[in-house]
Design an enzyme around this catalytic site. Sequence first.
Site, PDB file in Angstrom:
ATOM      1  N   ILE A 517       0.822  -1.215   0.000  1.00 46.70           N
ATOM      2  CA  ILE A 517       0.000   0.000   0.000  1.00 46.70           C
ATOM      3  C   ILE A 517       0.853   1.262   0.000  1.00 46.70           C
ATOM      4  CG2 ILE A 517      -1.991  -1.064   1.095  1.00 46.70           C
ATOM      5  CD1 ILE A 517      -1.018   0.019   3.776  1.00 46.70           C
ATOM      6  N   GLY A 521      11.380   5.511   1.821  1.00 54.81           N
ATOM      7  CA  GLY A 521      12.817   5.358   1.905  1.00 54.81           C
ATOM      8  C   GLY A 521      13.237   4.200   2.794  1.00 54.81           C
ATOM      9  N   PHE A 522      12.395   3.874   3.801  1.00 59.97           N
ATOM     10  CA  PHE A 522      12.720   2.773   4.709  1.00 59.97           C
ATOM     11  C   PHE A 522      12.454   1.420   4.052  1.00 59.97           C
ATOM     12  CE2 PHE A 522      11.468  -0.237   8.047  1.00 59.97           C
ATOM     13  CZ  PHE A 522      12.547  -0.168   8.902  1.00 59.97           C
ATOM     14  N   GLY A 523      11.385   1.325   3.291  1.00 56.89           N
ATOM     15  CA  GLY A 523      11.017   0.073   2.645  1.00 56.89           C
ATOM     16  C   GLY A 523       9.560   0.099   2.216  1.00 56.89           C
ATOM     17  N   ASP A 635      10.571  15.340   9.807  1.00 52.33           N
ATOM     18  CA  ASP A 635      10.124  14.980   8.455  1.00 52.33           C
ATOM     19  C   ASP A 635       8.619  15.182   8.322  1.00 52.33           C
ATOM     20  OD1 ASP A 635      10.569  14.222   5.852  1.00 52.33           O
ATOM     21  OD2 ASP A 635      10.484  12.066   6.252  1.00 52.33           O
TER      22      ASP A 635
END
Length: 851
Positions: A517, A521-523, A635
């Site tokens: 979904i 940047g993390f995954g 962020d």
Amino acid sequence: MARAVLDTLLRVAVVLLLLPALVAAAFTPADDYLVLCGTAANATVDGRTFLGDDGLPAAAVLPAPRGSEASASAASGSDDAALYRSARVFAAPSSYTFAIKSPGRHFVRLHFFPFRYGSGDLAADAEFSVSAQGLLLIDGYAPANGTPAVREFSVNVAGGTLAVAFAPAAAGKVAFVNAIEVVSHPDDLFADTAQTVSPMGRYAGLSTQALETVNRVNMGSPKITPRNDTLGRTWLPDEAFLVDSSVTVHRDVAPSKLRWTPGLATPETAPGMVYATATEINTNLVSASTISVQFNMTWKLQAAPGSAYLLRLHFCDIVSKAANGLVFNVYVGGWNVLPDYEISRDTFSVPAVPLYKDFVLSAKDAKGNITVSIGTSTLGNAYPDGVLNGLEIMRMVGSTGGGADSSQSGSKKKTVTAIIAGSAIAGVITVVMAVALIVLMLRRRRKKPEKKPSSTWVAFSESALGSRSHSRSFGKSSSAGARNNTVTLGQSAGAGYRIPLAALQEATCGFDEGMVIGVGGFGKVYKGTLRDETQVAVKRGNRRSQQGLNEFRTEIELLSRLRHRHLVSLIGYCDERGEMILVYEYMARGTLRSHLYDSELPPLSWKQRLDVCIGAARGLHYLHTGSAKAIIHRDVKSANILLDDSFMAKVADFGLSKTGPELDKTHVSTAVKGSFGYLDPEYFRRQMLTNKSDVYSFGVVLLEVLCARPVIDPTLPREMVNLAEWATQRLKNGELDSIVDQRIAGSIRPESLKKFVDTAEKCLAEYGVERPAIGDVLWCLEFALQLQEASPDSSGTDNTQLVHRSTSKFHRNQSTVSDGTEATVAANLGDLDGMSMRRVFSKMVNSEEGR
């Protein structure tokens, strides 16, 4: 440290003092032969006059034997067509001999254009070689039909004459030439040494090496002709060589702004127009990525295999606003030849100083194409940018697998000697390091080491996050044995659980791509359903990413102790088999961004948008004030504000969050992280993080909500690319109506809109001290919502009474609220523009955290 700074300042002062003295007369070549072959006529091209070889004195140029003259029936159609209307054709070996006044390095340029003449056709008949002073420059040349070509060489002329010889390849073949240039250039145009690409080292012998220009490219500017180059060179624009021009932008300054500096580049190295223009990485394209993402621009140039090449890269920082703000990587092929290169180190922090870097690529590594890339630095505090002004690629004539020219025995001996000496030194160093390593290992055996956190991934069960067991069932894996591995991350029940990997695989159908979904940047983020029917969002990290590990730890450590209705809740995590998986509550409506633009979802109403902003502000307010030390998100963006089924907003993604300053400090110094378009400019400049950095980012989100467009859109005209810059300029010009999302503009009450816009503008103040606290922002958004709901269409009551009734709860201790008018309410709330209600409103917000 102070001494180093003083030394740098002195060096800068010396450079600045020398700048006026550096302006010297243009280089005047001692030898300057421009010969038009096969004719007695002269021709002027690019301000230079070529003399027909029939009319030249024998002492200057001796074309003997003369061969045959040929005249073209038409010009070639090129810019320098006058050079290609005639040619001298040789059926046998022949040569031109030039008298050399000043021995040293010379450019030899040979112009070729095959054309039909009489009964002959040079494109079909010509195949030949060219040499100079016994050095073979061109071997088996067969010109392309109808295409003008210039072959340029830099040769070292030792004697008083230079013979350029032409030899047909076989009987029935001919040699020809249309024009010849023999022009002196400074001997120091090429230094004796350069950096080798693979392996990294030094190459010696360039000062005597013959070179052929393969490509000479000017970045960010039209073609530069010999008229604008003191050495008569041609520089082609770089567009034809860029692999992807969409990732670049062109920059330029006036050549008069360049600061030529002794010991670096000179106007003979490259003309000022090369250094006054540049191609820069278009960093606006990575608006959806974090600032640490790498980004490259690449040029691909053809180069025949079998030879070594000299690459010269020209740099001049004409793009930075700060003297030391530009750091980037330089790649040749797959090798990083200048890691984290900072131009200011070579220019003593003086901007707009031209310089160049030379690299030698060996024959074994030159395989038909040469790529040169400029990439963003991986340093934490480096702004993702990069620039290149010019590029020259020169074939090393006569070179083989990676040494100097085989004809230069002296240089070759130097290289061999250097290799032997280097090998000996490397051997000694290796022995010393081995001994030191053995000693270190022995010491460690004697002394029991303390356990320290590893820089690589370790399971959180081995960390200090807690060890109490819980018995929540996640499926088959939650047996008695599995429960022993289940730990809490905080003191409160439900703050977080370690979830078995098998349970998450089951919940996501084996991490099926159809369950994805979102991607960040993390995954990847998967939708999952646990066995107890709980819907979850499963964020699976990149196992090879050290940055991902840091974010993983940060999210767990923060969310295990933070609980608030406007923060996305952490349900659990998994660290089995080196995995980094975070499990959150599922937010059915997705991101705020997806409801504003770039999707098929219907637009949110103005009231819904205000509610979402208020919810996000409440979450941020809790982060800033809910504990002894403020937590700074770092962020904040519309993609990190998620909506549940009822459109309630929750702040997500705490991987970049930092614990804020102590009570006696105003900031925490840290490497710059964040997202393009949202990044606080003061934080970027000073690397000093405060909670006002979040306020700035939230101000950009408010503009997104108002305008319903991306924060960075490179497809728009230049002045509209950056949302914050464009919108604030429009507001200064009194053009508010032109930026509001037209889909809902007619439903917004002017008073509500004005309060919302005023709030956004104050959030975007250049300096943090001028921005309101997030609590004040929250109060103003609540007030904007009340002003919107005060519409006669939404209630039969009087507007001012509704505003008074809905805001009077903020003033239970204020005796001045009495007459129920909007003016009185505003007065008693304090100056709305001054944001003076922080403490009163903070108490109200803190009291609702437990809801």
